[in-house]
Design a protein around this motif. Structure first.
Motif, mmCIF file in Angstrom:
data_model
loop_
_atom_site.group_PDB
_atom_site.id
_atom_site.type_symbol
_atom_site.label_atom_id
_atom_site.label_comp_id
_atom_site.label_asym_id
_atom_site.label_seq_id
_atom_site.Cartn_x
_atom_site.Cartn_y
_atom_site.Cartn_z
ATOM 1 N N GLN A 104 0.862 -1.185 0.000
ATOM 2 C CA GLN A 104 0.000 0.000 0.000
ATOM 3 C C GLN A 104 0.895 1.231 0.000
ATOM 4 O OE1 GLN A 104 -3.355 0.298 -0.288
ATOM 5 N NE2 GLN A 104 -3.412 -1.936 -0.549
ATOM 6 N N PRO A 105 0.561 2.252 -0.783
ATOM 7 C CA PRO A 105 1.413 3.455 -0.863
ATOM 8 C C PRO A 105 1.653 4.068 0.506
ATOM 9 C CG PRO A 105 -0.269 3.503 -2.555
ATOM 10 C CD PRO A 105 -0.616 2.358 -1.651
ATOM 11 N N GLY A 106 2.934 4.348 0.783
ATOM 12 C CA GLY A 106 3.298 4.986 2.042
ATOM 13 C C GLY A 106 3.238 6.503 1.941
ATOM 14 N N GLN A 107 3.616 7.158 3.033
ATOM 15 C CA GLN A 107 3.469 8.614 3.086
ATOM 16 C C GLN A 107 4.419 9.342 2.139
ATOM 17 O OE1 GLN A 107 4.608 10.471 6.764
ATOM 18 N NE2 GLN A 107 6.219 8.983 7.208
ATOM 19 N N PHE A 108 5.485 8.666 1.684
ATOM 20 C CA PHE A 108 6.411 9.322 0.772
ATOM 21 C C PHE A 108 6.297 8.804 -0.660
ATOM 22 C CE2 PHE A 108 8.700 9.809 4.889
ATOM 23 C CZ PHE A 108 8.598 11.187 4.954
ATOM 24 N N ASP A 109 5.435 7.805 -0.886
ATOM 25 C CA ASP A 109 5.222 7.305 -2.251
ATOM 26 C C ASP A 109 4.408 8.308 -3.049
ATOM 27 O OD1 ASP A 109 6.532 4.792 -2.174
ATOM 28 O OD2 ASP A 109 4.885 3.994 -0.961
ATOM 29 N N VAL A 110 4.757 8.472 -4.311
ATOM 30 C CA VAL A 110 3.996 9.338 -5.212
ATOM 31 C C VAL A 110 3.068 8.459 -6.035
ATOM 32 C CG1 VAL A 110 4.125 10.941 -7.149
ATOM 33 C CG2 VAL A 110 5.838 11.046 -5.324
ATOM 34 N N VAL A 111 1.770 8.706 -5.913
ATOM 35 C CA VAL A 111 0.783 7.911 -6.628
ATOM 36 C C VAL A 111 0.522 8.558 -7.992
ATOM 37 C CG1 VAL A 111 -1.565 6.996 -6.628
ATOM 38 C CG2 VAL A 111 -0.272 7.156 -4.489
ATOM 39 N N CYS A 112 0.811 7.838 -9.053
ATOM 40 C CA CYS A 112 0.608 8.340 -10.410
ATOM 41 C C CYS A 112 -0.823 8.049 -10.836
ATOM 42 C CB CYS A 112 1.593 7.695 -11.379
ATOM 43 S SG CYS A 112 3.321 8.024 -10.981
ATOM 44 N N GLY A 113 -1.516 9.065 -11.256
ATOM 45 C CA GLY A 113 -2.910 8.902 -11.656
ATOM 46 C C GLY A 113 -3.622 10.233 -11.583
ATOM 47 N N HIS A 131 -2.844 12.541 -1.805
ATOM 48 C CA HIS A 131 -2.000 11.561 -1.127
ATOM 49 C C HIS A 131 -0.776 12.267 -0.522
ATOM 50 C CE1 HIS A 131 -0.327 7.638 -0.216
ATOM 51 N NE2 HIS A 131 0.834 8.058 -0.698
ATOM 52 N N PRO A 132 -0.385 11.914 0.700
ATOM 53 C CA PRO A 132 0.746 12.587 1.374
ATOM 54 C C PRO A 132 2.015 12.638 0.534
ATOM 55 C CG PRO A 132 -0.391 11.165 2.918
ATOM 56 C CD PRO A 132 -1.012 10.904 1.585
ATOM 57 N N GLY A 133 2.323 11.547 -0.175
ATOM 58 C CA GLY A 133 3.529 11.528 -0.997
ATOM 59 C C GLY A 133 3.460 12.517 -2.146
ATOM 60 N N ASN A 134 2.272 12.689 -2.717
ATOM 61 C CA ASN A 134 2.102 13.666 -3.794
ATOM 62 C C ASN A 134 2.241 15.086 -3.270
ATOM 63 O OD1 ASN A 134 0.872 11.098 -4.639
ATOM 64 N ND2 ASN A 134 0.265 12.203 -6.463
ATOM 65 N N LYS A 135 1.728 15.317 -2.059
ATOM 66 C CA LYS A 135 1.901 16.636 -1.452
ATOM 67 C C LYS A 135 3.377 16.907 -1.178
ATOM 68 C CE LYS A 135 -2.616 16.795 0.864
ATOM 69 N NZ LYS A 135 -3.311 16.869 2.181
ATOM 70 N N GLU A 136 4.073 15.867 -0.725
ATOM 71 C CA GLU A 136 5.506 16.012 -0.441
ATOM 72 C C GLU A 136 6.284 16.294 -1.729
ATOM 73 O OE1 GLU A 136 8.649 16.363 2.145
ATOM 74 O OE2 GLU A 136 6.524 16.034 2.628
#
Length: 217
Positions: free
Chosen positions: A17-26, A34-39
């Motif tokens: 499952q995507p973690g807080q630093f993963d960037v979700v493409c979509g 998503h936290p990773g996308n914000k980061e």
């Protein structure tokens, strides 16, 4: 494919499952929030000035690579991930999609930066113009000589006046008003455009009211 960048997706563990630093493409709000996308957006902001000053594609490419490496270091198992709707499994996307994602973030951030800067400058310019126009109006209303010139125009303009006479009358009056403003020594060069705009408006208003033999100032 002759490229040093791969577009091959790598399947991640079944329970990933995507973690807080993963960037979700979509697309969509869920990916955006998503936290990773914000980061990622924060990280691109930190590199925005460097990216905007880059002169060549090679320099810009290095900045994109640096951002991708930051994301992958934060979460080595994932990084840039995408959900396969058909299988329900998460995949780590290839370099091409990751670079496209980062590049788009940088371009969007630059567009927002320049747009905000342009709007701020426009608001400031409009504010200065409004202040200048108000100052101009105050002086025109309180200057006896200018009021005398305006009243003189009112008395001269008639409904049967020829166009060339009408033009000459206003040209001469405008020159007299400008001369009076210069002599009053209450304006600097920054108000010149506002002065001309007010006088132009005066002419238009007079033309509109000419049929009633009355000039409104």
């Amino acid at each position: 494919m002759n490229s040093k960048y791969s577009d091959i997706k790598q399947e991640l563990p079944f329970d990933f499952q995507p973690g807080q630093f993963d960037v979700v493409c979509g697309k969509g709000k869920k990916c955006f929030d998503h936290p990773g996308n914000k980061e990622l957006r924060k990280t691109t902001q930190l590199s925005l000035e460097e990216y905007s000053q880059a002169k060549t594609k090679v320099e810009k490419s290095r900045i994109v690579t640096k951002i991708i490496n930051i994301v992958k270091r934060q979460n080595p198992e994932g990084g840039f991930v995408k959900l396969d709707a058909s299988s329900g499994r998460w995949h780590e996307v290839g370099d091409l999609l990751a670079r496209e994602k980062v590049g788009q973030h940088l371009r969007d951030a630059l567009h927002t930066k320049y747009r905000s800067s342009t709007k701020a400058k426009k608001r400031l310019r409009v504010s200065h113009q409004e202040d200048a126009a108000m100052n101009m109006t105050d002086v025109m209303l309180n200057n006896d000589k200018i009021q005398e010139i305006i009243h003189c125009i009112n008395s001269k303009v008639t409904t049967d006046m020829a166009d060339h006479q009408f033009t000459n009358t206003f040209t001469n009056a405008n020159l007299e008003i400008l001369n009076e403003l210069n002599q009053a020594n209450q304006f600097t060069n920054k108000f010149t455009n506002a002065n001309l705009a007010i006088l132009s408006k005066l002419t238009k208003v007079t033309r509109m009211n000419r049929s009633n033999s009355l000039v409104a100032v």
